[in-house]
Design a protein around this motif. Structure first.
Motif, mmCIF file in Angstrom:
data_model
loop_
_atom_site.group_PDB
_atom_site.id
_atom_site.type_symbol
_atom_site.label_atom_id
_atom_site.label_comp_id
_atom_site.label_asym_id
_atom_site.label_seq_id
_atom_site.Cartn_x
_atom_site.Cartn_y
_atom_site.Cartn_z
ATOM 1 N N MET A 1 0.857 -1.192 0.000
ATOM 2 C CA MET A 1 0.000 0.000 0.000
ATOM 3 C C MET A 1 0.893 1.242 0.000
ATOM 4 S SD MET A 1 -3.195 0.872 2.456
ATOM 5 C CE MET A 1 -2.335 0.755 3.986
ATOM 6 N N MET A 3 2.381 4.867 0.793
ATOM 7 C CA MET A 3 2.465 5.581 2.077
ATOM 8 C C MET A 3 1.313 6.571 2.248
ATOM 9 S SD MET A 3 4.087 6.059 4.795
ATOM 10 C CE MET A 3 4.040 7.286 6.077
ATOM 11 N N MET A 6 -1.988 5.370 3.683
ATOM 12 C CA MET A 6 -2.051 4.786 5.022
ATOM 13 C C MET A 6 -2.762 5.700 6.000
ATOM 14 S SD MET A 6 1.713 3.176 5.227
ATOM 15 C CE MET A 6 1.902 4.024 6.732
ATOM 16 N N ALA A 167 -0.507 4.301 14.511
ATOM 17 C CA ALA A 167 -1.446 3.918 13.446
ATOM 18 C C ALA A 167 -1.712 2.423 13.574
ATOM 19 C CB ALA A 167 -0.855 4.239 12.091
ATOM 20 N N LEU A 169 -2.216 -1.526 12.827
ATOM 21 C CA LEU A 169 -1.673 -2.527 11.904
ATOM 22 C C LEU A 169 -2.829 -3.188 11.172
ATOM 23 C CD1 LEU A 169 0.932 -4.275 14.237
ATOM 24 C CD2 LEU A 169 1.399 -2.659 12.399
ATOM 25 N N LYS A 170 -2.592 -3.476 9.906
ATOM 26 C CA LYS A 170 -3.624 -4.171 9.121
ATOM 27 C C LYS A 170 -2.998 -5.359 8.414
ATOM 28 C CE LYS A 170 -6.236 0.045 8.410
ATOM 29 N NZ LYS A 170 -6.351 1.209 7.538
ATOM 30 N N LEU A 171 -3.733 -6.458 8.402
ATOM 31 C CA LEU A 171 -3.244 -7.650 7.697
ATOM 32 C C LEU A 171 -3.538 -7.523 6.214
ATOM 33 C CD1 LEU A 171 -4.262 -10.453 10.175
ATOM 34 C CD2 LEU A 171 -1.939 -9.820 9.522
ATOM 35 N N ALA B 63 -2.362 -15.239 9.083
ATOM 36 C CA ALA B 63 -3.536 -14.354 9.047
ATOM 37 C C ALA B 63 -4.736 -14.954 9.771
ATOM 38 C CB ALA B 63 -3.904 -14.037 7.598
ATOM 39 N N HIS B 68 -1.714 -14.480 17.196
ATOM 40 C CA HIS B 68 -1.123 -13.378 16.426
ATOM 41 C C HIS B 68 -2.169 -12.279 16.204
ATOM 42 C CE1 HIS B 68 1.236 -11.223 13.535
ATOM 43 N NE2 HIS B 68 0.537 -11.609 12.483
ATOM 44 N N ARG B 149 5.489 -10.262 1.935
ATOM 45 C CA ARG B 149 4.543 -10.537 3.031
ATOM 46 C C ARG B 149 5.141 -11.559 3.986
ATOM 47 N NH1 ARG B 149 -0.092 -7.827 1.908
ATOM 48 N NH2 ARG B 149 -1.067 -8.468 3.841
ATOM 49 N N LEU B 151 4.198 -12.996 8.210
ATOM 50 C CA LEU B 151 3.266 -12.935 9.347
ATOM 51 C C LEU B 151 1.922 -12.348 8.907
ATOM 52 C CD1 LEU B 151 5.634 -11.378 12.069
ATOM 53 C CD2 LEU B 151 5.489 -13.758 11.359
ATOM 54 N N GLY B 152 1.633 -12.411 7.637
ATOM 55 C CA GLY B 152 0.383 -11.853 7.116
ATOM 56 C C GLY B 152 0.471 -10.377 6.788
ATOM 57 N N PHE B 153 1.614 -9.760 7.063
ATOM 58 C CA PHE B 153 1.779 -8.318 6.846
ATOM 59 C C PHE B 153 2.522 -8.026 5.550
ATOM 60 C CE2 PHE B 153 1.871 -8.194 11.642
ATOM 61 C CZ PHE B 153 0.682 -7.512 11.787
ATOM 62 N N ASP B 154 2.240 -6.847 5.013
ATOM 63 C CA ASP B 154 3.093 -6.271 3.987
ATOM 64 C C ASP B 154 4.218 -5.555 4.738
ATOM 65 O OD1 ASP B 154 4.357 -4.613 2.195
ATOM 66 O OD2 ASP B 154 2.531 -4.079 1.112
ATOM 67 N N GLU B 157 4.939 -1.898 4.158
ATOM 68 C CA GLU B 157 3.953 -1.016 4.795
ATOM 69 C C GLU B 157 4.269 -0.836 6.275
ATOM 70 O OE1 GLU B 157 -0.676 -1.282 6.072
ATOM 71 O OE2 GLU B 157 -0.112 -2.247 4.200
ATOM 72 N N ILE B 158 4.663 -1.924 6.926
ATOM 73 C CA ILE B 158 5.008 -1.827 8.357
ATOM 74 C C ILE B 158 6.224 -0.910 8.542
ATOM 75 C CG2 ILE B 158 5.626 -3.120 10.436
ATOM 76 C CD1 ILE B 158 2.890 -3.845 9.501
ATOM 77 N N ALA B 160 7.058 1.593 6.690
ATOM 78 C CA ALA B 160 6.593 2.973 6.524
ATOM 79 C C ALA B 160 5.874 3.451 7.779
ATOM 80 C CB ALA B 160 5.677 3.064 5.310
ATOM 81 N N LEU B 161 5.122 2.558 8.405
ATOM 82 C CA LEU B 161 4.417 2.921 9.646
ATOM 83 C C LEU B 161 5.402 3.233 10.765
ATOM 84 C CD1 LEU B 161 1.385 0.486 10.138
ATOM 85 C CD2 LEU B 161 1.338 2.946 9.802
#
Lengths: 171, 175
Positions: A1, A3, A6, A167, A169-171, B63, B68, B149, B151-154, B157-158, B160-161
């Motif tokens: 996704m 940035m 988000m 923020a 977390l989303k799977l 997922a 988790h 991917r 643990l089910g995550f991108d 994206e993590i 960036a978070l």
């Protein structure tokens, strides 16, 4: 996704620094002047008719003495806030308007209370130690303090953590 | 706390829907120095509990892994310490050097980063931010991770978070 798609972080609860420095020199001078003024006025009223309003002068000095007896500094996740005894009026500097902070010292000739100096405003209850806030636009604001290390650490921590948020977390 | 009260409290928090609603959130979020340590204090919400060592799920089953998902719920509801504990139980089971091991460590550090920001421990927060990013980048570069991917995550994206969580932290001191 990407940035920009988000969820933006929402602010977390940051620690708050709050410190009150009590000074005795400003109140002592102002209370002393108030007493002196009251004595002079008391002598003068026997010789000529004084308007009752002149008694406002010693009262004003007593009030100012109390007002400038303590300097309250608060640092939170949004701003640095400095105010005298009654917590009003206060000068507020948003963290986003502060470029940095550093410890500094002032000579006794800068005096106490509210001062405009060649290096910017100085609010000082008592003592030589201060923290200089470097503001955007090149101005500076100096906060006199007896907890220089604590205040500097709090400002630097708040500056580093500004914009911090959580923020999901989303799977 | 019953599930209804748990759900009502969660709905008021503004967090996304619970991924594992069958597991209630703890009665309080532990903050060091402010409330009872969950494990060590007799009034802690995990006091007397048995330390869990859940087996690692298959790579494509994260997922749906309840533990988790509960860890994500804890994280999204600002139970930083509790989320860190939940992921740590998996991390102990993950073979060293695997993508899961690095990704779980990165998540644990991400949770701890929030705690340190809240306590204004800037130096530790900066180190945690850097280490979390490094671990997730290692996991992302791992040959077993498909399409970034884990643990089910991108993982991108993590990362960036993590950066967006505290964009103004100073560079951590060299180790």
């Amino acid at each position: 996704m990407p940035m920009n798609a988000m969820t933006m972080p929402t602010p977390t609860t940051a620690s708050t620094y709050e410190h009150v420095q009590r000074g005795w020199l400003i109140p002592l001078c102002l209370y002393g002047t108030a007493v002196f003024a009251a004595v002079i006025l008391n002598i003068a009223r026997h010789e000529e008719d004084l308007p009752w309003a002149v008694w406002g002068l010693p009262v004003l000095l007593l009030v100012l003495g109390h007002y400038f007896s303590a300097l309250r500094v608060r640092v939170d996740a949004r701003e640095v806030r400095v105010a005298w005894s009654w917590d009003w009026p206060a000068v507020r500097h948003a963290l986003d308007s502060i470029e940095g902070a550093e410890a500094c010292k002032h000579g006794w000739w800068y005096g106490y209370g509210l001062r405009w100096t060649s290096r910017g405003w100085l609010w000082n209850a008592q003592g030589a130690a201060a923290v200089r806030l470097r503001l955007r636009g090149g101005k500076c604001f100096h906060i006199g303090t007896d907890d220089q290390a604590g205040l500097l650490a709090a400002v630097n921590a708040a500056l580093a953590a500004r914009g911090a948020g959580a923020a999901p977390l989303k799977l | 706390m019953n599930h209804d009260a748990n759900d009502a409290r969660h709905e008021m928090s503004g967090a996304p829907p619970l991924l594992a609603p069958q597991i209630p959130l703890p009665p309080y979020a532990y903050r060091p120095g402010r409330n009872a340590h969950p494990l060590r204090h007799p009034q802690g919400h995990m006091f007397g509990g048995v330390e869990m060592r859940p087996p690692l799920p298959a790579q494509n089953a994260w997922a749906t892994e309840t533990g988790h998902l509960h860890a994500i719920d804890l994280f999204n509801n600002k139970f930083w310490w509790e989320a860190h504990e939940a992921w740590e139980s998996y991390w102990h089971s993950a073979p060293v050097g695997t993508a899961e091991h690095h990704a779980l460590k990165g998540l644990i550090q991400f949770a701890a980063l929030h705690l340190k920001i809240e306590s204004a421990d800037v130096a530790t927060a900066a180190t945690l931010q850097r280490n979390a990013l490094q671990n997730l980048e290692v996991a992302n570069g791992h040959g077993l991770v498909r399409g970034g991917r884990c643990l089910g995550f991108d993982l991108i994206e993590i990362c960036a978070l993590i950066t967006a969580t505290a964009p103004h932290l100073p560079a951590p001191k060299a180790q």
